[in-house]
Design a protein around this motif. Structure first.
Motif, PDB file in Angstrom:
ATOM      1  N   SER A  12      -1.288   4.538   9.851  1.00  0.00           N
ATOM      2  CA  SER A  12       0.026   5.172   9.986  1.00  0.00           C
ATOM      3  C   SER A  12       0.981   4.221  10.688  1.00  0.00           C
ATOM      4  O   SER A  12       0.606   3.551  11.652  1.00  0.00           O
ATOM      5  N   ALA A  13       2.211   4.175  10.192  1.00  0.00           N
ATOM      6  CA  ALA A  13       3.262   3.369  10.813  1.00  0.00           C
ATOM      7  C   ALA A  13       4.581   4.088  10.588  1.00  0.00           C
ATOM      8  O   ALA A  13       4.724   4.860   9.645  1.00  0.00           O
ATOM      9  N   MET A  23      11.334   1.576   4.013  1.00  0.00           N
ATOM     10  CA  MET A  23       9.939   1.641   4.472  1.00  0.00           C
ATOM     11  C   MET A  23       9.025   0.877   3.515  1.00  0.00           C
ATOM     12  O   MET A  23       8.144   0.132   3.944  1.00  0.00           O
ATOM     13  N   ALA A  24       9.233   1.056   2.225  1.00  0.00           N
ATOM     14  CA  ALA A  24       8.390   0.381   1.235  1.00  0.00           C
ATOM     15  C   ALA A  24       8.519  -1.135   1.348  1.00  0.00           C
ATOM     16  O   ALA A  24       7.512  -1.848   1.309  1.00  0.00           O
ATOM     17  N   ARG A  46      -0.680   5.135  -1.097  1.00  0.00           N
ATOM     18  CA  ARG A  46       0.335   5.471  -0.108  1.00  0.00           C
ATOM     19  C   ARG A  46       1.461   6.285  -0.730  1.00  0.00           C
ATOM     20  O   ARG A  46       1.969   5.941  -1.779  1.00  0.00           O
ATOM     21  N   PRO A  47       1.845   7.359  -0.066  1.00  0.00           N
ATOM     22  CA  PRO A  47       3.123   7.974  -0.391  1.00  0.00           C
ATOM     23  C   PRO A  47       4.155   7.340   0.541  1.00  0.00           C
ATOM     24  O   PRO A  47       3.844   7.038   1.686  1.00  0.00           O
ATOM     25  N   VAL A  48       5.341   7.069   0.063  1.00  0.00           N
ATOM     26  CA  VAL A  48       6.357   6.454   0.924  1.00  0.00           C
ATOM     27  C   VAL A  48       7.302   7.531   1.432  1.00  0.00           C
ATOM     28  O   VAL A  48       7.937   8.230   0.667  1.00  0.00           O
ATOM     29  N   HIS A  52       4.934   6.452   7.436  1.00  0.00           N
ATOM     30  CA  HIS A  52       4.188   5.764   6.388  1.00  0.00           C
ATOM     31  C   HIS A  52       2.692   5.896   6.629  1.00  0.00           C
ATOM     32  O   HIS A  52       2.209   5.624   7.715  1.00  0.00           O
ATOM     33  N   HIS A  53       1.960   6.303   5.609  1.00  0.00           N
ATOM     34  CA  HIS A  53       0.503   6.409   5.673  1.00  0.00           C
ATOM     35  C   HIS A  53      -0.083   5.608   4.516  1.00  0.00           C
ATOM     36  O   HIS A  53       0.343   5.760   3.384  1.00  0.00           O
TER      37      HIS A  53
END
Length: 102
Positions: A12-13, A23-24, A46-48, A52-53
């Protein structure tokens, strides 16, 4: 049907105020580049979103503790690629993903 247990780690971030495309580009891409270099990775998903996970799944021969050490090393290496606003550092959580054997 028997189940198979895949070693899985979730990273996670966050980047406060960033939209999904930022984010992407500034968080997901650098992290995935480093995480993709780890031996035994079979899948990165990852879902954006603003938070972010990334989920990293390893092959069955990979031990979760060794995988976690490699993920932590990749996260440490990625810190130089991430914007300073992404602090605190990305975090990770170990788990086992159970899936029916096909």
């Amino acid at each position: 049907m028997p189940t198979v247990e895949f070693p899985t780690i979730r990273v996670s971030a966050s980047r406060p105020g960033a939209d999904p495309s930022i984010m992407a580009a500034t968080v997901a891409a650098p992290l995935e580049r480093r995480l993709g270099e780890i031996p035994g990775v079979t899948e990165i998903t990852r879902p954006v979103r603003r938070q972010h996970h990334i989920t990293i799944q390893f092959d069955l021969n990979r031990g979760i503790d060794g995988a976690a050490r490699d993920v932590q090393a990749a996260l440490n290496a990625a810190l130089t690629d991430l914007p300073a606003i992404c602090r605190p550092c990305p975090t990770m959580r170990k788990s086992i993903h159970r899936r029916p054997r096909s």
